[in-house]
Design an enzyme around this catalytic site. Sequence first.
Site, PDB file in Angstrom:
ATOM      1  N   ARG A  80      59.309  51.069 110.249  1.00 36.04           N
ATOM      2  CA  ARG A  80      60.957  51.484 110.655  1.00 36.04           C
ATOM      3  C   ARG A  80      61.609  51.557 109.061  1.00 36.04           C
ATOM      4  O   ARG A  80      61.489  51.107 108.265  1.00 36.04           O
ATOM      5  CB  ARG A  80      61.556  50.493 111.396  1.00 36.04           C
ATOM      6  CG  ARG A  80      61.401  49.098 110.902  1.00 36.04           C
ATOM      7  CD  ARG A  80      61.389  47.902 111.979  1.00 36.04           C
ATOM      8  NE  ARG A  80      61.809  46.803 111.645  1.00 36.04           N
ATOM      9  CZ  ARG A  80      60.638  45.751 111.200  1.00 36.04           C
ATOM     10  NH1 ARG A  80      59.524  46.221 111.476  1.00 36.04           N
ATOM     11  NH2 ARG A  80      60.958  44.571 110.905  1.00 36.04           N
ATOM     12  N   CYS A 134      83.625  54.005 107.456  1.00 30.29           N
ATOM     13  CA  CYS A 134      83.874  53.033 108.255  1.00 30.29           C
ATOM     14  C   CYS A 134      85.153  53.168 108.923  1.00 30.29           C
ATOM     15  O   CYS A 134      86.214  53.553 108.281  1.00 30.29           O
ATOM     16  CB  CYS A 134      83.616  51.698 107.676  1.00 30.29           C
ATOM     17  SG  CYS A 134      81.721  51.412 107.377  1.00 30.29           S
ATOM     18  N   CYS A 162      84.858  45.789 106.183  1.00 34.10           N
ATOM     19  CA  CYS A 162      84.483  44.608 106.332  1.00 34.10           C
ATOM     20  C   CYS A 162      84.466  43.740 104.977  1.00 34.10           C
ATOM     21  O   CYS A 162      83.725  44.163 104.198  1.00 34.10           O
ATOM     22  CB  CYS A 162      83.347  44.298 107.119  1.00 34.10           C
ATOM     23  SG  CYS A 162      83.573  45.172 108.663  1.00 34.10           S
ATOM     24  N   ARG A 182      76.880  46.008 102.114  1.00 38.99           N
ATOM     25  CA  ARG A 182      76.888  47.086 101.267  1.00 38.99           C
ATOM     26  C   ARG A 182      78.171  47.304 100.383  1.00 38.99           C
ATOM     27  O   ARG A 182      78.498  48.542 100.385  1.00 38.99           O
ATOM     28  CB  ARG A 182      76.407  48.361 102.076  1.00 38.99           C
ATOM     29  CG  ARG A 182      74.996  48.844 102.020  1.00 38.99           C
ATOM     30  CD  ARG A 182      74.407  49.657 103.066  1.00 38.99           C
ATOM     31  NE  ARG A 182      73.387  48.964 103.724  1.00 38.99           N
ATOM     32  CZ  ARG A 182      73.411  49.146 105.072  1.00 38.99           C
ATOM     33  NH1 ARG A 182      74.283  49.844 105.964  1.00 38.99           N
ATOM     34  NH2 ARG A 182      72.275  48.433 105.700  1.00 38.99           N
ATOM     35  N   ASP A 211      74.629  37.576 103.404  1.00 41.71           N
ATOM     36  CA  ASP A 211      73.730  37.819 102.204  1.00 41.71           C
ATOM     37  C   ASP A 211      74.110  37.270 100.887  1.00 41.71           C
ATOM     38  O   ASP A 211      75.503  37.227 100.704  1.00 41.71           O
ATOM     39  CB  ASP A 211      73.361  39.407 102.177  1.00 41.71           C
ATOM     40  CG  ASP A 211      72.498  39.907 103.305  1.00 41.71           C
ATOM     41  OD1 ASP A 211      71.586  39.288 103.806  1.00 41.71           O
ATOM     42  OD2 ASP A 211      72.469  41.087 103.483  1.00 41.71           O
ATOM     43  N   LYS A 247      63.393  40.085 105.828  1.00 35.45           N
ATOM     44  CA  LYS A 247      64.084  39.148 106.936  1.00 35.45           C
ATOM     45  C   LYS A 247      63.219  38.063 107.225  1.00 35.45           C
ATOM     46  O   LYS A 247      61.968  38.370 107.624  1.00 35.45           O
ATOM     47  CB  LYS A 247      64.550  39.904 108.011  1.00 35.45           C
ATOM     48  CG  LYS A 247      65.600  41.083 107.804  1.00 35.45           C
ATOM     49  CD  LYS A 247      66.410  41.379 109.181  1.00 35.45           C
ATOM     50  CE  LYS A 247      67.012  42.646 109.141  1.00 35.45           C
ATOM     51  NZ  LYS A 247      66.406  43.797 108.917  1.00 35.45           N
TER      52      LYS A 247
HETATM   53  C1  LIG Z   1      66.983  44.979 109.314  1.00 35.51           C
HETATM   54  C2  LIG Z   1      66.487  46.321 108.606  1.00 35.51           C
HETATM   55  C3  LIG Z   1      65.671  47.106 109.472  1.00 35.51           C
HETATM   56  C4  LIG Z   1      65.412  46.847 110.914  1.00 35.51           C
HETATM   57  O1  LIG Z   1      64.937  45.615 111.577  1.00 35.51           O
HETATM   58  P1  LIG Z   1      64.701  44.861 112.701  1.00 35.51           P
HETATM   59  O2  LIG Z   1      64.537  43.546 112.130  1.00 35.51           O
HETATM   60  O3  LIG Z   1      63.696  45.653 113.211  1.00 35.51           O
HETATM   61  O4  LIG Z   1      66.077  45.017 113.446  1.00 35.51           O
HETATM   62  C5  LIG Z   1      64.834  48.051 108.973  1.00 35.51           C
HETATM   63  N1  LIG Z   1      64.911  48.352 107.711  1.00 35.51           N
HETATM   64  C6  LIG Z   1      65.618  47.334 106.800  1.00 35.51           C
HETATM   65  C7  LIG Z   1      65.817  47.934 105.254  1.00 35.51           C
HETATM   66  C8  LIG Z   1      66.350  46.625 107.338  1.00 35.51           C
HETATM   67  O5  LIG Z   1      67.038  45.811 106.468  1.00 35.51           O
END
Ligand SMILES: *Cc1c(COP(=O)(O)O)cnc(C)c1O
Length: 348
Positions: free
Chosen positions: A96, A105, A109, A114, A272, A316
């Site tokens: 992904r 925006c 925020c 970012r 973060d 994450k």
């Molecule tokens: C959080 C994130 C995503 C999407 O992650 P999911 O945990 O699947 O929602 C994709 N790329 C990056 C760089 C992210 O920080």
Amino acid sequence: MAIWKEIMSGSIREAGDIAQAFGLTRAQASAVISRYPALVNPYFRRLAEEAGDPLLLQVRPDPSEISPLNDSLPEDPIGEESFSPVPNLTHRYPDRVLFLVSDRCAVTCRFCTRKRKVGRGLRVTPQTIREGLRYIAGDGRIRDVLLSGGDPLMLVDDSIEDILSRLRGMDHVEILRVGTRIPAVLPQRVTPELAAALSRQRPLYVHVHFNHPAEITPEAVLACDLLADAGIPMSSQTVLLAGVNDDPDLLESLFRKLVALRVRPYYLFQVDVVRGTEHFRTPLRRGLQIMEELHRRTSPMALPYFAVDLPMAGGKVFPALHHVVALGRPDQALIAPDGTTIPYPDPL
Ligand SMILES: *Cc1c(COP(=O)(O)O)cnc(C)c1O
């Protein structure tokens, strides 16, 4: 002019207006916003003035953002740049990508991850969109594209639909996602036409971003209804913010309201470790305790994952208070919701 554009045209962003609106001196306002720009539209401004601190803190520039305490903190702790093969795209996880398709925006925020970029360095151009699309087209591993920014829904319908339909045309891209704060901060942007445009690109998920029950106004309800009625699955990415929502009662109420709006709580994000947002960060223990409390009180229907994006580009993680005692030993046990320890043996 569309109503949402009219509302945006009444936004404040200059030091004088910001100072006056939020009770800062002009010098304070200009010191903060020359580093981290501010923009507040009249819809959210009015809402924040009515609701007080929990909403005001989210948008009011604060001298803490530029206190020297922040200087030791990284600007890009989660490593978005180091995993960026082309501008405005982060490919951190193989299947992904995060694709920034808007540099605007509806409000800025103050806790933004970012904030180093939004309103400053972030530039989205037809060129960056083309390069991003070309990159995604060229990597067959990518099955999930998350559009973000800025806020993708600040683009006009045609631009959104153009980007989405190009992605939709790629065989390996299975799902599309749009990350947006629009339903909470400029719900008037969600029109029947926008909902229909998003719905044409299914399967497409919308990640909304509500942080406080006071953000769920009649206008926000209407926006979520339009999206849900168009068949678009929604989930919320809430950020755990000191002084805003770091309280189990409040979050329980928020998550229940979201579920009633057909929005599943997805993430509760720890702020973060990013320069300029330290005053919003809660101790890790607080988030874990809140999650523990919510587990006891509510159905998983209303329970997000507690998510921490690790510094040093660690990715994450989803820490949970351990419910297991003596893991793997003969006296292994689980802690029940009422706090009692119940023996739970592994298979013989
Ligand atoms: C959080 C994130 C995503 C999407 O992650 P999911 O945990 O699947 O929602 C994709 N790329 C990056 C760089 C992210 O920080």
